[in-house]
Design a protein around this motif. Sequence first.
Motif, PDB file in Angstrom:
ATOM      1  N   ARG A 608     -73.075  13.125 -25.830  1.00 10.27           N
ATOM      2  CA  ARG A 608     -72.080  12.654 -24.850  1.00 10.27           C
ATOM      3  C   ARG A 608     -71.095  11.674 -25.463  1.00 10.27           C
ATOM      4  N   ASN A 609     -71.533  10.950 -26.473  1.00 14.61           N
ATOM      5  CA  ASN A 609     -70.662   9.958 -27.098  1.00 14.61           C
ATOM      6  C   ASN A 609     -69.898  10.515 -28.297  1.00 14.61           C
ATOM      7  N   SER A 610     -70.127  11.774 -28.623  1.00 19.14           N
ATOM      8  CA  SER A 610     -69.407  12.418 -29.715  1.00 19.14           C
ATOM      9  C   SER A 610     -68.126  13.050 -29.192  1.00 19.14           C
ATOM     10  N   LEU A 611     -67.094  13.055 -30.040  1.00 19.92           N
ATOM     11  CA  LEU A 611     -65.831  13.701 -29.672  1.00 19.92           C
ATOM     12  C   LEU A 611     -65.769  15.151 -30.127  1.00 19.92           C
ATOM     13  N   ILE A 612     -66.689  15.563 -30.974  1.00 23.09           N
ATOM     14  CA  ILE A 612     -66.626  16.913 -31.520  1.00 23.09           C
ATOM     15  C   ILE A 612     -66.705  17.976 -30.417  1.00 23.09           C
ATOM     16  N   PRO A 613     -67.613  17.859 -29.434  1.00 28.16           N
ATOM     17  CA  PRO A 613     -67.660  18.877 -28.373  1.00 28.16           C
ATOM     18  C   PRO A 613     -66.416  18.920 -27.492  1.00 28.16           C
ATOM     19  N   ASP A 614     -65.582  17.867 -27.549  1.00 26.22           N
ATOM     20  CA  ASP A 614     -64.377  17.817 -26.715  1.00 26.22           C
ATOM     21  C   ASP A 614     -63.185  18.515 -27.352  1.00 26.22           C
ATOM     22  N   ALA A 615     -63.361  19.035 -28.567  1.00 28.00           N
ATOM     23  CA  ALA A 615     -62.212  19.574 -29.307  1.00 28.00           C
ATOM     24  C   ALA A 615     -61.481  20.666 -28.534  1.00 28.00           C
ATOM     25  N   THR A 616     -62.207  21.478 -27.792  1.00 29.32           N
ATOM     26  CA  THR A 616     -61.558  22.583 -27.071  1.00 29.32           C
ATOM     27  C   THR A 616     -60.663  22.093 -25.946  1.00 29.32           C
ATOM     28  N   ALA A 617     -60.785  20.810 -25.572  1.00 23.30           N
ATOM     29  CA  ALA A 617     -60.038  20.286 -24.431  1.00 23.30           C
ATOM     30  C   ALA A 617     -58.684  19.703 -24.810  1.00 23.30           C
ATOM     31  N   LEU A 618     -58.356  19.646 -26.104  1.00 20.18           N
ATOM     32  CA  LEU A 618     -57.113  18.983 -26.503  1.00 20.18           C
ATOM     33  C   LEU A 618     -55.889  19.762 -26.029  1.00 20.18           C
ATOM     34  N   THR A 619     -55.020  19.091 -25.284  1.00 24.98           N
ATOM     35  CA  THR A 619     -53.751  19.671 -24.850  1.00 24.98           C
ATOM     36  C   THR A 619     -52.577  18.745 -25.149  1.00 24.98           C
ATOM     37  N   ARG A 620     -52.857  17.562 -25.676  1.00 24.28           N
ATOM     38  CA  ARG A 620     -51.816  16.573 -25.954  1.00 24.28           C
ATOM     39  C   ARG A 620     -51.686  16.347 -27.458  1.00 24.28           C
ATOM     40  N   PRO A 621     -50.538  15.838 -27.905  1.00 24.13           N
ATOM     41  CA  PRO A 621     -50.359  15.544 -29.328  1.00 24.13           C
ATOM     42  C   PRO A 621     -51.350  14.477 -29.810  1.00 24.13           C
ATOM     43  N   LEU A 622     -51.969  14.742 -30.959  1.00 28.75           N
ATOM     44  CA  LEU A 622     -52.950  13.828 -31.536  1.00 28.75           C
ATOM     45  C   LEU A 622     -52.706  13.733 -33.038  1.00 28.75           C
ATOM     46  N   LEU A 623     -52.552  12.503 -33.517  1.00 35.84           N
ATOM     47  CA  LEU A 623     -52.437  12.231 -34.948  1.00 35.84           C
ATOM     48  C   LEU A 623     -53.699  11.506 -35.396  1.00 35.84           C
ATOM     49  N   ALA A 644     -63.178  21.048 -35.938  1.00 34.58           N
ATOM     50  CA  ALA A 644     -63.487  21.556 -34.603  1.00 34.58           C
ATOM     51  C   ALA A 644     -62.216  21.903 -33.834  1.00 34.58           C
ATOM     52  N   LEU A 645     -61.167  21.096 -34.013  1.00 36.09           N
ATOM     53  CA  LEU A 645     -59.893  21.379 -33.350  1.00 36.09           C
ATOM     54  C   LEU A 645     -59.276  22.667 -33.895  1.00 36.09           C
ATOM     55  N   LEU A 646     -59.359  22.859 -35.205  1.00 36.35           N
ATOM     56  CA  LEU A 646     -58.827  24.083 -35.803  1.00 36.35           C
ATOM     57  C   LEU A 646     -59.601  25.304 -35.293  1.00 36.35           C
ATOM     58  N   ALA A 647     -60.925  25.168 -35.249  1.00 36.01           N
ATOM     59  CA  ALA A 647     -61.741  26.290 -34.773  1.00 36.01           C
ATOM     60  C   ALA A 647     -61.410  26.651 -33.332  1.00 36.01           C
ATOM     61  N   ALA A 648     -60.997  25.637 -32.558  1.00 39.74           N
ATOM     62  CA  ALA A 648     -60.642  25.874 -31.158  1.00 39.74           C
ATOM     63  C   ALA A 648     -59.181  26.265 -30.996  1.00 39.74           C
ATOM     64  N   GLY A 649     -58.429  26.310 -32.094  1.00 43.38           N
ATOM     65  CA  GLY A 649     -57.018  26.672 -32.020  1.00 43.38           C
ATOM     66  C   GLY A 649     -56.159  25.600 -31.395  1.00 43.38           C
ATOM     67  N   ARG A 650     -56.535  24.340 -31.581  1.00 45.14           N
ATOM     68  CA  ARG A 650     -55.794  23.227 -30.965  1.00 45.14           C
ATOM     69  C   ARG A 650     -54.928  22.527 -32.016  1.00 45.14           C
ATOM     70  N   PRO A 651     -53.612  22.604 -31.886  1.00 46.77           N
ATOM     71  CA  PRO A 651     -52.726  21.951 -32.856  1.00 46.77           C
ATOM     72  C   PRO A 651     -52.940  20.438 -32.863  1.00 46.77           C
ATOM     73  N   HIS A 652     -52.874  19.853 -34.029  1.00 43.04           N
ATOM     74  CA  HIS A 652     -53.009  18.409 -34.196  1.00 43.04           C
ATOM     75  C   HIS A 652     -52.474  18.071 -35.574  1.00 43.04           C
ATOM     76  N   ALA A 653     -52.379  16.797 -35.882  1.00 40.52           N
ATOM     77  CA  ALA A 653     -51.884  16.352 -37.183  1.00 40.52           C
ATOM     78  C   ALA A 653     -52.912  15.436 -37.833  1.00 40.52           C
ATOM     79  N   VAL A 654     -53.020  15.533 -39.171  1.00 39.86           N
ATOM     80  CA  VAL A 654     -53.923  14.675 -39.936  1.00 39.86           C
ATOM     81  C   VAL A 654     -53.123  14.027 -41.062  1.00 39.86           C
ATOM     82  N   LEU A 655     -53.219  12.708 -41.162  1.00 37.50           N
ATOM     83  CA  LEU A 655     -52.564  11.969 -42.237  1.00 37.50           C
ATOM     84  C   LEU A 655     -53.644  11.382 -43.146  1.00 37.50           C
TER      85      LEU A 655
END
Length: 690
Positions: A608-623, A644-655
């Motif tokens: 419940r405290n991990s963000l990994i299972p939430d990856a499929t829910a991303l709909t907003r810009p995230l850096l 996890a975001l890539l596997a879910a097809g959720r666009p995001h940015a990594v620096l």
Amino acid sequence: MSDDILRELARTGRFRYGLPRDVTVSPDGGRVLFLRAASGHDATTSLWRLDVATGAETLLADGAGLTGGELSATERARRERSRESAAGIVAYASDRAADRTVFTLDGQLWLLTNGTPVRLPATGSVIDPRINPAGTHISYVSAGALRVIGADGTDDRVLAEPETADVTYGLAEHVAAESMHRYRGHWWSPDSSRLLVARVDDAPVTTWYLTDPADPARPPAAVRYPAAGTDNAIVTLWLINPDDGARTEVVWDREGFEYLAEVDWSGPLTILVQSRDQREVHVLEVDEQTGATSLLHADHHDDWWELVPGLPARTASGALVWSADDGDTRRLLVDGAAVTPPGLQLRAVSGVDGDAVLFTAGTEPTEVHVWRWSPDTGPVRLSAGAGVHQGVAAGGTTVLTSRSLEYSGARTTVHRDGAVTPIASHAATPTLTPRVRLYELGERALRSALLLPSWYRPGPTDKLPVLLDPYGGPHGQLVLHARDMYLMSQWFADQGYAVLVTDGRGTPGRGPVWEHSIRGDKLTYALTDQIDALRAAAELHPELDLSRVGIRGWSYGGYLAAAAVLRRPDVFHAAVAGAPVTDPTLYDTHWQERYLGHPAEAPEVYRRNSLIPDATALTRPLLLMHGMVDDNVVVAHTLRLSGALLAAGRPHAVLPLTGVTHMAGQEDVAANLPRMELEFLNRTLHPTRP
């Protein structure tokens, strides 16, 4: 406003270079030792002395003028644990009379005696030197061994040699330095006849390999990292005779109490040990001849026992100084009796002077004050004026360091017999002055700070996008009555944002119930409080545009920022998450198990405290931003979430931040990273500037 403030923040150590720090008062109260750099743009600190009677300051050891060597990897790791970014003389230790002082300069050992620094011929790169109370011998660590050398530079020898490559003597293990406030691993007895030495065996600890792909020729660094649910280092204590090396083990129930939390040897040798689940603590007195221990005090908390910096301690008469969570107040105890009133929240114990106790506490969470308790006077507040104060005292002299919203930087003053003497600050003055409005927002009176652009004049249609700028977690308080807390927030505000900083449930200063409310859930309450503060602020300030809300943060704040867009996209429209703890199983035992329990016993809590299972829910810009050689919050946190975001097809940015640790202290990184964040936020939230 010019972006030059970012470069100034980086070059001045956030305007802390040049401030007096690490203050020591001599036992007679006549002299004050301290560290200070020559200017606000100089990271190299030197050792100074102030004569209390005359106010004269004397440079004792010039950190820039003395020769040094090269820092060892162990010393660099120690500085990372203590968040030390300065150079030169960054720590020192004195004998009982404060006549002789030892320090290192880039691994070289120096002794200051009769006002003259002398380099001693120690072996290897020196770590954490300690001079005995008599001023005759110096203990230090080199290559994992505890050594001792005479103050005259003779008879350098090993007292405790590591038996294997996994063993060190005289150093604190990772979790002690990172999560327990204990940064040292050897202590002299008051009579200088023996040493207490921590032996750390890292063999059971998992080995992780940190590498920076930007430098493929450099081999990975192997680090021992005790992740939640895995084995800790084996820590034992040994009493060692410095004359002949004879040793006696200190014996306690290590199976039941594997954490060594603190040592106090100002009087009878006293240690604090803690159970793996952190619900039980024992204060033990050690027989200095046999190593046997006897129980002085035991405590229990159903959630966890909060370790208070500076405790346990003993007064001159032998009374135990301790703390108690009494309802919703953390109170100071002396000899088993509460000596502070309900509502005054104990923060830390700064020291004991005879039978008097100096401590920090407050009734208002945004302020920290210095108090003195003695049997004759009871608790007396020493610091005046709203702000954040710290203090040390000895021999009738008290030194206070104060910060406030009323002025920039910090002011250090020496108090004796009614006279007040300032210690000069060499710190630079910011070209930016934060415009801070403090609030108590919502039904929980959430302490919050709102910063608007310095150029902004509200009009009927001139709304500002909102940027939340929290830490929001345990042991991290941002909303304080101190101007320097808000420099970066004001910079973002002046780019066209209304910046809101809120300390929610779990943050310090509001008592045990508030702190313990996050047990088992480090996200729900923290996120709810940020949202409640946002909505309450918008009711007071209709110029806040709730259709354009961003959030930024680092470490726990990065965790909160990423969770905000993953779990509450109805409120948050963009997030910048720096060094976020996305997978709680990847963070250290003492910190993570304190709040979430053991992963084997509470796997659902960790999920419940991990963000990994939430990856499929991303709909907003995230850096996502992360230092590639961070050994505290390792880059695997960001990479696992990104995967996890890539596997879910959720666009995001990594620096990726090459060569950067958790402190992210390099000048170019510190100066330019906020610009990268701003560019990302601007693309989504579209602020306007005059």
